[in-house]
Every structure is written in C-alpha cells, then in structure tokens.
Design an enzyme around this catalytic site. Structure first.
Site, mmCIF file in Angstrom:
data_model
loop_
_atom_site.group_PDB
_atom_site.id
_atom_site.type_symbol
_atom_site.label_atom_id
_atom_site.label_comp_id
_atom_site.label_asym_id
_atom_site.label_seq_id
_atom_site.Cartn_x
_atom_site.Cartn_y
_atom_site.Cartn_z
ATOM 1 N N HIS A 238 -95.451 85.997 18.444
ATOM 2 C CA HIS A 238 -96.063 85.523 19.691
ATOM 3 C C HIS A 238 -95.932 84.022 19.841
ATOM 4 C CE1 HIS A 238 -98.842 89.221 19.337
ATOM 5 N NE2 HIS A 238 -97.715 89.502 19.934
ATOM 6 N N ARG B 120 -85.415 90.097 33.295
ATOM 7 C CA ARG B 120 -85.861 91.102 32.315
ATOM 8 C C ARG B 120 -87.239 91.604 32.734
ATOM 9 N NH1 ARG B 120 -83.290 87.249 28.399
ATOM 10 N NH2 ARG B 120 -81.926 88.458 27.025
ATOM 11 N N ARG C 90 -83.036 93.643 36.316
ATOM 12 C CA ARG C 90 -82.684 94.666 35.333
ATOM 13 C C ARG C 90 -83.858 95.607 35.172
ATOM 14 N NH1 ARG C 90 -81.427 93.349 29.170
ATOM 15 N NH2 ARG C 90 -83.689 93.214 29.029
ATOM 16 N N GLU D 56 -73.369 96.870 26.818
ATOM 17 C CA GLU D 56 -73.919 96.335 25.570
ATOM 18 C C GLU D 56 -73.853 97.364 24.438
ATOM 19 O OE1 GLU D 56 -77.865 94.895 26.443
ATOM 20 O OE2 GLU D 56 -78.348 96.589 27.711
ATOM 21 N N ASN E 73 -75.927 90.185 23.145
ATOM 22 C CA ASN E 73 -76.922 90.284 22.072
ATOM 23 C C ASN E 73 -76.891 91.686 21.473
ATOM 24 O OD1 ASN E 73 -77.540 87.856 23.211
ATOM 25 N ND2 ASN E 73 -79.409 88.552 24.206
ATOM 26 N N ASP E 74 -76.888 92.668 22.366
ATOM 27 C CA ASP E 74 -76.849 94.041 21.870
ATOM 28 C C ASP E 74 -75.437 94.486 21.539
ATOM 29 O OD1 ASP E 74 -79.491 95.038 21.658
ATOM 30 O OD2 ASP E 74 -79.644 94.814 23.818
ATOM 31 N N ARG F 288 -80.856 93.260 15.189
ATOM 32 C CA ARG F 288 -81.074 91.929 15.766
ATOM 33 C C ARG F 288 -82.238 91.176 15.142
ATOM 34 N NH1 ARG F 288 -80.940 92.572 22.307
ATOM 35 N NH2 ARG F 288 -82.039 90.600 22.366
ATOM 36 N N CYS G 254 -74.422 88.038 30.390
ATOM 37 C CA CYS G 254 -75.781 87.498 30.417
ATOM 38 C C CYS G 254 -76.410 87.436 29.029
ATOM 39 C CB CYS G 254 -76.667 88.313 31.365
ATOM 40 S SG CYS G 254 -76.826 90.027 30.859
HETATM 41 C C1 PEP Z 1 -78.195 91.448 25.681
HETATM 42 O O1 PEP Z 1 -78.360 92.427 24.955
HETATM 43 O O2 PEP Z 1 -77.277 90.606 25.516
HETATM 44 C C2 PEP Z 1 -79.121 91.196 26.794
HETATM 45 C C3 PEP Z 1 -78.902 90.237 27.668
HETATM 46 O O3 PEP Z 1 -80.233 91.978 26.872
HETATM 47 P P1 PEP Z 1 -81.530 91.772 25.942
HETATM 48 O O4 PEP Z 1 -81.333 90.499 25.157
HETATM 49 O O5 PEP Z 1 -82.699 91.710 26.846
HETATM 50 O O6 PEP Z 1 -81.499 92.987 25.087
HETATM 51 MG MG MG Z 2 -79.677 93.984 25.640
#
Ligand code: PEP
Ligand code: MG
Length: 582
Positions: free
Chosen positions: A196, A303, A339, A442, A465-466, A476, A513
């Site tokens: 947090h 998000r 999203r 992703e 990221n994913d 992650r 993104c």
């Molecule tokens: C990603 O996975 O790159 C993404 C933008 O979505 P999030 O980070 O919210 O999973």
């Molecule tokens: Mg993602």
C-alpha cells in the site's frame, strides 16, 4: 569517511537528500502475566475500552484525510475500522483472556499470531500483504493498552518538513497523516512494489524505496541520507564528494523537468515527419492533474479495476457510469481508452466478493483473471459494459479488453454487447453505435495470432508487463525471478514485431501501453520496429516525447532489426546503446 550504502527496490522515482526521521514502532514489547479470577471482568473491560479508543483514533484520522487523497487510501482506513468490528479482533481476545486468565496485551498478541499465520499460508501476494493491516490494527490496540499514546506523526506537525522517513513499515493511516508534512522521501524496511505504501508513494510522487532490510539497525535519528530511488540505493552520511554529486543531480533533474515542460504543447513527431500518437496511462484520480499538466492528447489505458478494490461489493452500473462521465469531464474530453476490469492475480478486490476460486488458485496469474473472470461472473462485468456503452454517448470513449487468449473470448464479449445494445435501442437509451472495441495483446497465444485478432477488433494494444510475464514464465511479483524480465529478449521482440505487423496488414492501429513503452531506452527501438502509438505513465510522457522528436525513423529501422535478430543479449544491449546515441 566511508559512505554506507543500503539497497532496496525503488518504487517511486527521484532523488532526495535530507535528515532522517526514524519511525520504530512495530511489534510492541508485550509480556504475559496472570490475572486473578475476580479481576478478569476488569481486564476484559480494559480491553474493550482500548478497542473503542482505537476506533475513535481511526475516525479522527479519517476526518483529517486531505481533499484529493486517492480513494483507495481512504478505503484502507475504512478496512482498519471494519477490522475493529470483526469478532476475530473484538471477541476472540476476550475468550483468550478468560481461558488463559492472562492480560489483554497478551491475548491480543496471541490472536494476532493466529491471524498472521493464516495470511502467511495464502498463495495470493496481494492477500499476503493484508497481514500488514492486521499488524497495523493490533499495534494500535497494543499502544493504547500500554498507554503509549499516539504516534508523533499522527498529530499534525511541521517539524517533518523536508525529512526522509525511515520506517519498518508504514500503515495507510500513517501515510495519510504524513502527506501533509512535506516529506522528502520514504525508506521502508519491509514491503514490495505492490504494498500500500508503494501505491501511495507513487501517486504522491514522493521518491521511495521499499525492502531496505534492517535499515533501522544502521541508521540513527538525524543522519544525513541520500535516497536514489531510481537506483534503489540509500546512502547514509555520504562523504562531501558524493553529496555534491547528488546535489548536482537534483539540480539537473529540476532543470531537465523545467525544460521538458516546454514540450507540453508540441506535437510528437519524428525528425523525418512521422506523427506518433503519444497518450497517457491512468488509474487513480491523482493521475488526472499530471495528464493535464503535460497536455496528453489522449488516454491509452485507463485501468478500471481500481474501482473494484477495497469495498465489500462490486460497483453498480450507475457508479461505473458516473465515474466514467466524471473522468471524461475532468480530462476535458480527450479520447479515453477504457480498459474493462482486470481483476485477479495480484489485483483483487481485497474483500473476496469477486470469486472464491481466485484466492485459492495455486497459480493465480494463470487462473481466473481479467476477461476470464468477467465471462465467468457476469454480475461483475455486465454493469461495467452497460455503463461503458451509456458513457460512450457522452464523449470520445473506446473500450479495450484485457488478457485475451482466444478469439472465442472476443466472440463471447461481442455477443453480450450485442444483447445490451439491442436492449438500449429498444428502450431508447443513448449509446455510440460505432463504439470502437480493441484488445490487449499480453498473452503469447494472442501475440502469435495477432493477425486473427486484428480481423475482429478495431485496435490492439501491447501489454508488455504481462506479455513478458507469460512469455518468460516469470511471476511479476516474485523478485527471485525478476532477473528474467528482459524486454530485449528475442522472444519478446518477435512477439511485439508480429503484433505491429498484424496491425499494419489489417489496417488497424497498434499501441503499446506496458511499462516498456515508457522506458526511455526502448523508445527508438520500438520506433524502428514500426510502433506508432505509445501510452505511458503521464509523468514520463514529456521525456518520451523528447526522444521521439529527436529521432529519425529511417535511421533506426536497420539497427532495430539487428537487435530483433540478436542471439546474444550483450550484443543486443550494445546495439541498443548505439541506437540511442544516433
Ligand atoms: C500490461 O500487462 O503491460 C498492462 C499494461 O496491463 P497491467 O499492467 O495493468 O496488467
Ligand atoms: Mg496486463
């Protein structure tokens, strides 16, 4: 004099220099003592008074929450207040006092240990962090029982201005009270990037490092610290040369940021005249002011799952609708890519209403997340879809679906949307009949088949990221395998390239993104690979624009392909460096 350096994970970028103020307050010193039978009622009464005082204190903290504090922080305080109503903390200690004939402090400690061990056994990283909440509430009760009064920082005060706070841990209530004091940086012994405090520090823009283990052992009150949150390093009592270097760096950062702000009105266009769509990612209301400050032309990723967090029931259709309308208004109606919710894995409601199967899964990132959860639990999803459709009548809104793996998922969503559109048409409820619907690439399966998704969807956006998590099989939130997080890995670059080409082939836009898009060192590589739309954290937007405006795509393409085909990572890194000094 040698300078001691301590290491952690930088969770909110920047450099701060200042005197340290220590907050040592976790686990109160408690010991057990026996209570004679005829005094047990009195001990129970003492415990109950402590609980009611703890509630009073938290209500008073709630009253001090400054205007504009992110909603999720206020809800953390609500969560603590709810815990003070829960029988696990209110009734169980009373039973323990009776059964063991022990003092209230000890009964609370026993109950705390039981609760924490339950949290420790949970697989879900987010839920595991909730044990911090148990500690924060238990500490408050203990402090009252031991008559230690309030923490100094809970009383509004200005002596902390410019100080660096070093704490074992900080509760949301602590952070709320401290955001008024002009704190220069946070250094926290515990926690990870999803804690947090990390979430709050990022939205407040205060440089912060977490996971600086045993820092309190090596630092004394009033020591001079340098917090380099970009590198995740804390320097204790730095020698004059290092201090001078960092003072210079701070000045450079300020100068650089002042220069960058001149770019806010400029178009994002390369030296050879290619216009680039540069948009912002948002999640909390706090981000809106930065989006406006940097004059972002649109939002490429909103998000919405944060709307679902820290509450006992999911948001209603009306609440979704009002939030989206307000967001569009606050952002002056710039194009908004909303999203649909991506709950699951490390992002949960915090109260478990969404599904019991989420928290019990061994591999939550591979389980019921995002679109999978939406399709399984229509009561969570349909109010959102209906609200998005209604909001689409009010402004330039697009809808984006997260974590697609199969075309069937797209077909299923389309058929739900078709039903809602039909109902709205019959009832005369306005919506944009041409609402654009895109999907996030992703999951590797979707990247490999991006050409097929491109035939169904209006646009694609690459979530690196994913995409990296799933391609490299690295969780992650697990720092043990973070070393495998490498956007330059040829597998990742190929998937990105395939997706960009699929968009070109089918004439639909492809954006990125994920965090990779906002990392300055990858911008030229991505331009060279054909990416023309970037969506980045608003705080990085102008820096990314500066790089775009300083690049000539024709000079990048050949080198980008060499990096794509590099068999060895040191060669790829060398090539990237040379691309960046072109
Ligand atoms: C990603 O996975 O790159 C993404 C933008 O979505 P999030 O980070 O919210 O999973
Ligand atoms: Mg993602």
């Amino acid at each position: 004099m040698t300078t001691l350096s301590l290491h952690g994970v930088g969770v909110s970028k920047g450099v701060a220099i200042g005197k340290v103020h220590l907050i040592e307050r976790n686990q109160q010193e408690t010991r057990e003592y026996q209570i004679e039978e005829h005094l047990l009622q009195q001990e129970i009464a003492r415990f109950k008074i402590a609980i009611s005082l703890a509630r009073q204190q938290l209500r008073s903290v709630r009253l001090h929450i400054p205007h504009g504090t992110p909603g999720n922080i206020a809800s953390f305080i609500e969560t603590h207040l709810l815990m003070l109503e829960d029988s696990a903390l209110v009734e169980e200690p009373v039973n323990i006092i009776r059964e063991r004939q022990c003092n209230a402090e000890w009964a609370v400690k026993i109950q705390r240990d039981i609760l924490v061990s339950v949290f420790d056994q949970m697989d879900d990283a987010y839920l595991r962090t909730r044990k911090d909440d148990v500690d924060h509430v238990v500490n408050r009760i203990q402090r009252i029982l031991l008559d230690h009064g309030l923490e100094a920082h809970e009383v509004p005060d200005t002596h902390l201005e410019g100080c660096i706070i070093l704490a074992e841990d900080l509760s949301p209530a602590d952070t709320v009270m401290m955001q008024h004091h002009g704190i220069a940086a946070f250094v926290i012994e515990h926690g990870g990037p999803t804690s947090h405090t990390a979430i709050l520090a990022r939205s407040l823009g205060i440089p912060s490092i977490v996971g600086v283990k045993r820092a309190l052992r090596y630092v004394d009150e009033g020591d001079m610290l340098i917090v380099d949150a970009d590198a995740g390093v804390v320097l204790v009592n730095p020698d004059p040369v290092i201090l001078e270097h960092y003072k210079q760096r701070q000045l450079d950062i300020i100068r650089y940021q002042t220069e960058l702000i001149h770019l806010k009105e400029a178009a994002a266009i390369t030296l050879d005249g290619i216009e680039i769509e540069l948009q912002a990612n948002i999640e909390l209301e706090k981000d809106y002011s930065i989006v406006k400050k940097v004059c972002a032309k649109g939002v490429g990723l909103y998000r919405t799952e944060y709307l679902y967090m820290n509450r006992v029931a999911p948001p209603s259709e009306e609440e979704h609708y009002q939030t989206y309308i307000k967001t569009m208004e606050m952002l002056d109606n710039i194009p908004l890519t909303l999203r649909t919710m991506d709950l699951g894995s490390d992002k949960n409601s915090g109260t478990g209403y969404e599904s019991t199967s989420i928290s019990t899964s061994v591999n939550p990132a591979l389980g019921l997340r995002a679109i999978r959860l939406c399709l399984k639990e229509p009561t969570l999803f349909e109010p959102q879809l209906r609200a998005v459709l209604r909001a689409s009548a009010k402004g330039p809104l697009r809808m984006m679906l997260p974590m697609l793996s199969t075309l069937q998922e797209v077909r299923d969503i389309f058929s739900i949307i078709k039903g809602i559109k039909q109902e709205f048409s019959e009832k005369g409820i306005p919506f944009n009949t041409d609402l654009k619907i895109g999907g996030m690439i992703e999951v590797p399966a979707a990247a490999v088949c991006a050409d097929m998704f491109a035939q169904y969807l209006d646009f694609l956006s690459i979530g690196t990221n994913d995409l990296i998590q799933y391609s490299m099989a690295i969780d992650r939130v697990n720092d043990e395998v973070n070393y495998l997080y490498d956007p330059l890995n040829p597998a990742i670059l190929r998937l990105i390239h395939m997706t960009i080409n699929a968009g070109r082939q089918h004439n639909i836009p492809v954006a990125m993104c994920g965090e990779m898009a906002g990392e300055p060192k990858y911008v030229r590589l991505l331009l060279g690979l054909g990416l023309r739309e970037f969506s980045v954290h608003p705080a990085s937007l102008l820096e990314i624009k500066r790089i775009i405006n300083d690049s000539k795509v024709v000079d990048l393409e050949a080198k980008a392909l060499q990096i794509l085909n590099a068999k060895d990572s040191s060669f790829a890194n060398e090539m990237l460096d040379s691309l960046n000094i072109l």
